[in-house]
Scaffold this motif. Sequence first.
Motif, PDB file in Angstrom:
ATOM      1  N   ARG A   1      43.366  40.788  60.378  1.00  0.00           N
ATOM      2  CA  ARG A   1      44.258  40.061  60.102  1.00  0.00           C
ATOM      3  C   ARG A   1      44.771  41.028  61.850  1.00  0.00           C
ATOM      4  O   ARG A   1      45.724  40.734  62.810  1.00  0.00           O
ATOM      5  CB  ARG A   1      45.475  39.585  59.527  1.00  0.00           C
ATOM      6  N   GLY A   2      43.718  41.596  61.795  1.00  0.00           N
ATOM      7  CA  GLY A   2      44.393  42.984  62.930  1.00  0.00           C
ATOM      8  C   GLY A   2      45.796  44.165  62.174  1.00  0.00           C
ATOM      9  O   GLY A   2      46.203  43.950  60.932  1.00  0.00           O
ATOM     10  N   GLY A   3      45.453  44.991  62.680  1.00  0.00           N
ATOM     11  CA  GLY A   3      46.104  46.022  61.870  1.00  0.00           C
ATOM     12  C   GLY A   3      45.175  46.472  60.934  1.00  0.00           C
ATOM     13  O   GLY A   3      44.595  46.816  60.392  1.00  0.00           O
ATOM     14  N   PRO A   4      45.897  48.360  60.177  1.00  0.00           N
ATOM     15  CA  PRO A   4      45.212  49.453  59.554  1.00  0.00           C
ATOM     16  C   PRO A   4      45.330  47.916  58.034  1.00  0.00           C
ATOM     17  O   PRO A   4      46.468  47.052  57.500  1.00  0.00           O
ATOM     18  CB  PRO A   4      46.682  49.714  59.318  1.00  0.00           C
ATOM     19  N   ARG A   5      44.635  48.115  57.285  1.00  0.00           N
ATOM     20  CA  ARG A   5      44.686  48.084  56.054  1.00  0.00           C
ATOM     21  C   ARG A   5      45.918  48.089  54.956  1.00  0.00           C
ATOM     22  O   ARG A   5      45.913  49.635  54.825  1.00  0.00           O
ATOM     23  CB  ARG A   5      43.321  48.209  55.139  1.00  0.00           C
ATOM     24  N   VAL A   6      46.192  48.311  54.111  1.00  0.00           N
ATOM     25  CA  VAL A   6      47.219  48.593  53.350  1.00  0.00           C
ATOM     26  C   VAL A   6      47.123  47.836  52.447  1.00  0.00           C
ATOM     27  O   VAL A   6      46.525  47.809  51.265  1.00  0.00           O
ATOM     28  CB  VAL A   6      48.909  47.026  53.952  1.00  0.00           C
ATOM     29  N   SER A   7      48.649  48.864  51.374  1.00  0.00           N
ATOM     30  CA  SER A   7      48.665  49.075  50.142  1.00  0.00           C
ATOM     31  C   SER A   7      49.907  49.198  49.314  1.00  0.00           C
ATOM     32  O   SER A   7      50.921  49.753  50.684  1.00  0.00           O
ATOM     33  CB  SER A   7      47.600  49.865  49.487  1.00  0.00           C
ATOM     34  N   PHE A   8      50.462  48.502  48.496  1.00  0.00           N
ATOM     35  CA  PHE A   8      51.153  48.892  47.835  1.00  0.00           C
ATOM     36  C   PHE A   8      51.631  49.852  46.997  1.00  0.00           C
ATOM     37  O   PHE A   8      51.361  49.946  45.682  1.00  0.00           O
ATOM     38  CB  PHE A   8      51.486  47.118  47.034  1.00  0.00           C
ATOM     39  N   GLY A   9      52.504  50.997  46.897  1.00  0.00           N
ATOM     40  CA  GLY A   9      52.733  52.041  46.028  1.00  0.00           C
ATOM     41  C   GLY A   9      54.166  51.617  45.281  1.00  0.00           C
ATOM     42  O   GLY A   9      54.590  51.352  46.289  1.00  0.00           O
ATOM     43  N   LEU A  10      54.389  51.726  44.007  1.00  0.00           N
ATOM     44  CA  LEU A  10      54.859  51.536  42.953  1.00  0.00           C
ATOM     45  C   LEU A  10      55.811  52.813  42.673  1.00  0.00           C
ATOM     46  O   LEU A  10      54.962  54.214  42.387  1.00  0.00           O
ATOM     47  CB  LEU A  10      54.603  51.199  42.194  1.00  0.00           C
TER      48      LEU A  10
ATOM     49  N   VAL B   1      54.528  50.969  57.480  1.00  0.00           N
ATOM     50  CA  VAL B   1      52.615  50.031  58.761  1.00  0.00           C
ATOM     51  C   VAL B   1      53.189  49.403  59.936  1.00  0.00           C
ATOM     52  O   VAL B   1      52.553  49.779  60.369  1.00  0.00           O
ATOM     53  CB  VAL B   1      52.365  49.416  56.992  1.00  0.00           C
ATOM     54  N   THR B   2      54.545  48.525  59.390  1.00  0.00           N
ATOM     55  CA  THR B   2      55.325  47.893  60.609  1.00  0.00           C
ATOM     56  C   THR B   2      55.239  48.868  62.287  1.00  0.00           C
ATOM     57  O   THR B   2      55.970  49.424  61.423  1.00  0.00           O
ATOM     58  CB  THR B   2      55.848  47.058  60.298  1.00  0.00           C
ATOM     59  N   GLU B   3      54.191  48.971  63.278  1.00  0.00           N
ATOM     60  CA  GLU B   3      54.426  49.868  64.066  1.00  0.00           C
ATOM     61  C   GLU B   3      55.594  49.376  64.551  1.00  0.00           C
ATOM     62  O   GLU B   3      56.656  48.043  64.787  1.00  0.00           O
ATOM     63  CB  GLU B   3      53.142  49.385  64.799  1.00  0.00           C
ATOM     64  N   VAL B   4      56.834  50.693  65.382  1.00  0.00           N
ATOM     65  CA  VAL B   4      58.170  50.488  66.552  1.00  0.00           C
ATOM     66  C   VAL B   4      57.820  49.303  67.369  1.00  0.00           C
ATOM     67  O   VAL B   4      56.686  49.428  67.981  1.00  0.00           O
ATOM     68  CB  VAL B   4      58.754  51.132  66.815  1.00  0.00           C
TER      69      VAL B   4
END
Length: 558
Positions: A227-236, A517-520
Motif C-alpha cells: 500500500r506504500g511506505g515501509p512495512r510496519v510491526s507492532f511492539g508491546l 512510522v507516519t512521516e511528517v
Amino acid sequence: MGTLNTCTLSTLDFNFTVKSRQIPNFRLPKKPKSSCFLCRRSIQSERVWFPRRSFRRLRCYSSSDNGNHEGETSSSGGSNKSTTDSATTTTTTTASPPEVAEDTRTNDYDSDPPSVSSRPPTISPLGPAYNNFQVDSFKLMELLGPEKVDPADVKLIKEKLFGYSTFWVTKEEPFGDLGEGILFLGNLRGKREEVFAKFQSLLAEVTGNKYNLFMVEEPNAEDLDPRGGPRVSFGLLRKEVSEPGPTTLWQYVIAFLLFLLTIGSSVELGIASQINRLPPEVVKYFTDPNAIDPPDMELLFPFVDSALPLAYGVLGVLLFHEVGHFLAAFPKKVKLSIPFFIPNITLGSFGAITQFKSVLPDRSTKVDISLAGPFAGAALSLSMFAAGLLLSSNPNTTGDLVQVPSMLFQGSLLLGLISRATLGYASMHAATVPIHPLMIAGWCGLTTTAFNMLPVGCLDGGRAVQGAFGKNALVAFGLTTSTLLGLGVLGGPLSLPWGLYVLICQRTPEKPCLNDVTEVGTWRKTIVTVAVFLVVLTLLPVWDELAEELGIGLVTTF
C-alpha cells in the motif's frame, strides 16, 4: 536356614538363593534420581524456564529419621512400614537438558535393616554447561531487569486485537532495549493510521492502562508495504518500562546546583566582557599563560554590577529556550523534565538538558517540541544581537561600548558577515572593535542555540532530524557532525568541549514514538533543513584568507 526374599527392580522380580545368607529387601526408584551434594539425599527434578534458557530445578527431601525418602518403604522382620519425610528443601539448578548418570548404589548384604546410599551425580549435559554462579547471574538479571510482558496477556492481545482484517501476525520477536517486550511481525490489512488507532482503543479495553503499543518499521524488511511506505510491526511494552520515571529529589538538587553555577558563569562572562576596564594584574593573570600568582579577586567586585545586564541577557535566552519547549509540549500532553543547565565560562552556558517524561505520540510532535525551544531562544538572541549592532553603530552610545578583539568576529561566518555589513569595513578591520554588551549577549545566545541544534544524538537538532527524516538519517547526520566537531571545522575552539559533552551526555538517539512510522509534512522537513543549514553557517569559522578578503578582523599587520 535363611528364608528367601525378593529383590524388586522396576516391575521385574528376581529371586536369588544364597547359602545361609539373606539378601535384604530393598526397592530401587522407578526413575533414577540425583543426589544432593549437601546431604547426599536423593532429589527430584522439575523443569523451570528462564529467558531463552530451560533449566531443571532439583529438590532434595531430607529428614532426621532413618534416611528413608519420600515414597520409599523399609521392611524389618517381614513387616512393611510406610514413612514420609518432613523435608527441608534444597534447590540447585543445572543447565537443560541434563543427563544424570545412574547412581552408584552400595548394597550391604547383612541381616541388618537395609540402607541405600548414593554419591553426587555426574552431570553430562547435552547443551552448554552452566555453573552455580552463572545460574545465579541469570536469576539476578531476571529479578533486577525490567518486567516483561505477561504471556497470558500476549495470547489475549493476539485474540482480541489482531485479525485477518487489520494485521495478521506471522511471527513474534523480542522488542525493547533488553528484549523485555514483544514485537509482532505480520501483514497489514488496512490503512496503518486507522489500524493503529483501533489497536490503541482496543488495548485499553482489553488490558487497561498496562501496556504501550508502538507502531514501528519492520526491522530487516526485504520489501515495502504494497500500500506504500515501509512495512510496519507492532511492539508491546509495559508502561513502567517504556515510560520514563518521575524526577527524583536528587535530580532536583543537581538541577538547582547547576543553575547556580550557570548564574556564576554568566556573571563571569559579563565581567570578562569589560576586559579593557579591568585592573592590569587581573587581565595578566587570565591572559598570560606564564602567570602563576592569582590576583586579589576582591578587585572584581566593582565590576559585578556592570556585568549583570549581560548575565541577564544570557540567562534570558536560556529561559526562553526552555519555555518554548514547555509551551509546545503542553497542548500535546507531553511531560518534560526540569532543565539541567550546563555552565560554560566562554558562552555563559552550553544550554540545558531537558528530557521527555512521557512517550511521544508521533514524529510530528517530536519535531514541533524539538524546534520550539531553539526557535524561541534564537528569536530573543537575534533581537539582542540586532539591538546591540544598532547601538554599536550609534555615536551617542560611545560611553556604553566595550572594546573586544576583532579576531572574535572570525568565530562565525554568518554573524561575522552581518557585523561587517552593519559596522562597516573601517570598524571591523582594526585590532579592537567597540560594541554594545547586548551584541555580546545575542552572539553568545545564537552560538549556544546553534550548538544545541546540531543534528546529532539527543540534542534538539538530533531529535528534529530523527522526527523529520527517521533514525537512519540521524545516524548519517550524526556521524558527519561528530567528524566535523572532531576536526574543529564547526565551533572553532569550542568544538572539543562541545564534542565531549555530546559524547558523554547526549550521544544516544531519542526513543521511538508510539507512531514512529507516519512521516511528517513537507513544510516540517523544509524547516528542519533550513535550520540545520543556518546552524552550519553560524558555527563555521572564517579562515584567515577569507577574513582578510571580507575585512573581518585585522589578520595581517604591517
